[in-house]
Design a protein around this motif. Structure first.
Motif, PDB file in Angstrom:
ATOM      1  N   ILE A 245     -17.272  -3.507  -5.021  1.00 12.73           N
ATOM      2  CA  ILE A 245     -18.197  -2.839  -5.935  1.00 12.73           C
ATOM      3  C   ILE A 245     -17.457  -1.907  -6.885  1.00 12.73           C
ATOM      4  O   ILE A 245     -17.679  -1.899  -8.088  1.00 12.73           O
ATOM      5  N   VAL A 246     -16.575  -1.099  -6.334  1.00 15.48           N
ATOM      6  CA  VAL A 246     -15.763  -0.207  -7.157  1.00 15.48           C
ATOM      7  C   VAL A 246     -14.363  -0.813  -7.221  1.00 15.48           C
ATOM      8  O   VAL A 246     -13.551  -0.617  -6.329  1.00 15.48           O
ATOM      9  N   THR A 247     -14.082  -1.576  -8.246  1.00  9.87           N
ATOM     10  CA  THR A 247     -12.813  -2.291  -8.332  1.00  9.87           C
ATOM     11  C   THR A 247     -11.709  -1.352  -8.787  1.00  9.87           C
ATOM     12  O   THR A 247     -11.744  -0.831  -9.895  1.00  9.87           O
ATOM     13  N   PRO A 248     -10.697  -1.099  -7.944  1.00 10.75           N
ATOM     14  CA  PRO A 248      -9.614  -0.197  -8.344  1.00 10.75           C
ATOM     15  C   PRO A 248      -8.696  -0.847  -9.372  1.00 10.75           C
ATOM     16  O   PRO A 248      -8.442  -2.041  -9.326  1.00 10.75           O
ATOM     17  N   GLN A 249      -8.233  -0.043 -10.318  1.00  8.65           N
ATOM     18  CA  GLN A 249      -7.245  -0.508 -11.275  1.00  8.65           C
ATOM     19  C   GLN A 249      -5.832  -0.327 -10.737  1.00  8.65           C
ATOM     20  O   GLN A 249      -4.885  -0.827 -11.324  1.00  8.65           O
ATOM     21  N   ALA A 250      -5.723   0.400  -9.646  1.00  2.00           N
ATOM     22  CA  ALA A 250      -4.422   0.627  -9.011  1.00  2.00           C
ATOM     23  C   ALA A 250      -4.645   0.864  -7.530  1.00  2.00           C
ATOM     24  O   ALA A 250      -5.706   1.330  -7.115  1.00  2.00           O
ATOM     25  N   THR A 251      -3.646   0.523  -6.730  1.00  2.00           N
ATOM     26  CA  THR A 251      -3.738   0.687  -5.285  1.00  2.00           C
ATOM     27  C   THR A 251      -2.447   1.308  -4.761  1.00  2.00           C
ATOM     28  O   THR A 251      -1.357   0.958  -5.208  1.00  2.00           O
ATOM     29  N   VAL A 252      -2.595   2.230  -3.819  1.00  2.98           N
ATOM     30  CA  VAL A 252      -1.447   2.847  -3.141  1.00  2.98           C
ATOM     31  C   VAL A 252      -1.620   2.619  -1.644  1.00  2.98           C
ATOM     32  O   VAL A 252      -2.633   2.999  -1.067  1.00  2.98           O
ATOM     33  N   VAL A 253      -0.642   1.975  -1.026  1.00  2.00           N
ATOM     34  CA  VAL A 253      -0.636   1.782   0.424  1.00  2.00           C
ATOM     35  C   VAL A 253       0.438   2.683   1.009  1.00  2.00           C
ATOM     36  O   VAL A 253       1.612   2.607   0.612  1.00  2.00           O
ATOM     37  N   LEU A 254       0.032   3.539   1.938  1.00  2.00           N
ATOM     38  CA  LEU A 254       0.955   4.484   2.557  1.00  2.00           C
ATOM     39  C   LEU A 254       0.997   4.219   4.055  1.00  2.00           C
ATOM     40  O   LEU A 254      -0.042   3.958   4.666  1.00  2.00           O
ATOM     41  N   GLY A 255       2.192   4.300   4.633  1.00  2.00           N
ATOM     42  CA  GLY A 255       2.218   4.198   6.082  1.00  2.00           C
ATOM     43  C   GLY A 255       3.496   3.665   6.678  1.00  2.00           C
ATOM     44  O   GLY A 255       4.469   3.359   5.988  1.00  2.00           O
ATOM     45  N   ASP A 256       3.445   3.554   7.987  1.00  2.00           N
ATOM     46  CA  ASP A 256       4.535   2.998   8.781  1.00  2.00           C
ATOM     47  C   ASP A 256       4.316   1.492   8.853  1.00  2.00           C
ATOM     48  O   ASP A 256       3.482   1.016   9.628  1.00  2.00           O
ATOM     49  N   LEU A 257       5.074   0.750   8.045  1.00  2.00           N
ATOM     50  CA  LEU A 257       4.896  -0.694   7.979  1.00  2.00           C
ATOM     51  C   LEU A 257       5.885  -1.436   8.871  1.00  2.00           C
ATOM     52  O   LEU A 257       5.896  -2.673   8.890  1.00  2.00           O
ATOM     53  N   ASN A 258       6.725  -0.702   9.590  1.00  2.00           N
ATOM     54  CA  ASN A 258       7.653  -1.295  10.560  1.00  2.00           C
ATOM     55  C   ASN A 258       8.518  -2.396   9.968  1.00  2.00           C
ATOM     56  O   ASN A 258       8.781  -3.417  10.613  1.00  2.00           O
ATOM     57  N   CYS A 259       8.970  -2.207   8.730  1.00  2.00           N
ATOM     58  CA  CYS A 259       9.801  -3.223   8.085  1.00  2.00           C
ATOM     59  C   CYS A 259      10.540  -2.590   6.911  1.00  2.00           C
ATOM     60  O   CYS A 259      10.251  -1.466   6.503  1.00  2.00           O
TER      61      CYS A 259
END
Length: 334
Positions: A245-259
């Protein structure tokens, strides 16, 4: 001696070649761990070069030295290729406009080590670094309550937590933000790991004309299942193509991705539309684990950016009680 050095050098060459496996093919023990150690293989390569020189085999010495240099340069070479691809993409999509208004948003991510991270230290860092978005992994209900007692709501009043499930890898994930969200969800993508909560912020509150989504993620470690580990990393790529519904124009993924950058599954995730903020701002991967060693450390924690976002500054900090360093990044939103 020549034969022994040659065999050892061949093992190193084959070891480094593991990074060229197809994404997902490294989801078998002990491949994730072997690939994570590739950044340090320049050391035995250099030792083999010295040993070859001592016995007068200059050809082997030259090969071993050249391979040590290749290992050290693999990240700059990848960065250059990725930058060229990104430039072409931005030009074709018109992302790089001539008159863009910019704003800086500060984000922070931390693996809280089964909820043992010091809540007061987290809140102090949020205050001192003027953090706008906080992403935490391996949360417990006790740590969430401790954060409230330490005053997190006075700094970041809005939050979204993932569901607390017994199958989570060390705890659940959460997000805190200074900005009033226009949308949020406890599970933004279905991967075999803890829920990936997401908060979407409107242009009115914090991102200079851009709708931006923030997610806190923690993929499974290989010891909890190599196949699930790889699937979780690759599956996060869906967030770069997220539509609702609310389409982001940008995305930030933060975290421990173990890679890290040497893992094919992680490079597949980047190819889905993300850039690594640490590599963009500091020209090198962020080594964040374990926190108690100055060296050697490996690359596990990330700030991934997409769309109208650039990384201005990335730093790592020690938070008492966690075995990971916290990563703080200043992001320029266009």
């Amino acid at each position: 001696m020549d034969v022994v050095i040659g065999m050892l050098l061949a093992i190193i060459v084959l070891w480094v070649a593991l990074r060229a496996l197809p994404a997902g093919a490294e989801g078998r023990l002990p491949l994730p761990y072997l690939i994570a150690l590739i950044p340090f293989l320049w050391i035995p390569s250099l030792l083999l070069a010295v040993a070859s020189a001592l016995i007068g085999n200059w050809m082997l010495a030259g090969i071993a030295t050249a391979f040590a240099v290749i290992i050290l340069l693999r990240v700059p070479i990848y960065r250059r290729r990725n930058r060229e691809t990104l430039r072409e993409t931005n030009t074709s999509t018109g992302i790089n406009g001539p008159h863009e208004t910019c704003r800086t948003v500060t984000v922070m991510t931390l693996n809280c080590r089964y909820g043992r991270a010091d809540a007061a230290a987290i809140v102090d860092t949020v205050r001192d670094r003027h953090v706008d978005i906080l992403a935490l992994q391996e949360l417990t209900q006790g740590l969430v309550a401790a954060l409230d007692d330490a005053g997190i709501r006075g700094l970041l009043p809005h939050r979204q937590l993932g569901e607390d499930r017994p199958t989570d890898n060390g705890g659940f994930n959460g997000l805190w933000t200074r900005f009033a969200p226009v949308d949020s969800t406890s599970s933004s993508v279905d991967i075999p790991a803890a829920d990936v909560p997401m908060i979407t912020v409107s242009s009115d509150d914090g991102s200079a004309g851009t709708v931006i989504a923030f997610a806190s993620a923690h993929t499974k470690s290989p010891m909890r299942g190599c196949r699930a580990w790889s699937q979780g990393i690759i599956g996060l790529g869906q967030l770069a193509r997220r539509h609702d519904i609310v389409t982001p124009q940008a995305t930030v993924v933060l975290g421990d991705l173990n890679c890290g950058i040497d893992h094919p599954s992680f490079r597949r995730l980047l190819a889905a539309g993300f850039r690594d903020a640490g590599m963009a701002a500091t020209r090198r991967p962020g080594m964040t684990f374990p926190s108690w060693l100055a060296w050697p450390r490996i690359e596990l924690d990330h700030v991934l950016i997409s769309g109208r976002i650039d990384a201005e500054r990335v730093e790592t900090l020690t938070i008492h009680g966690s075995d990971h360093l916290a990563t703080v990044a200043a992001l320029r939103i266009r």
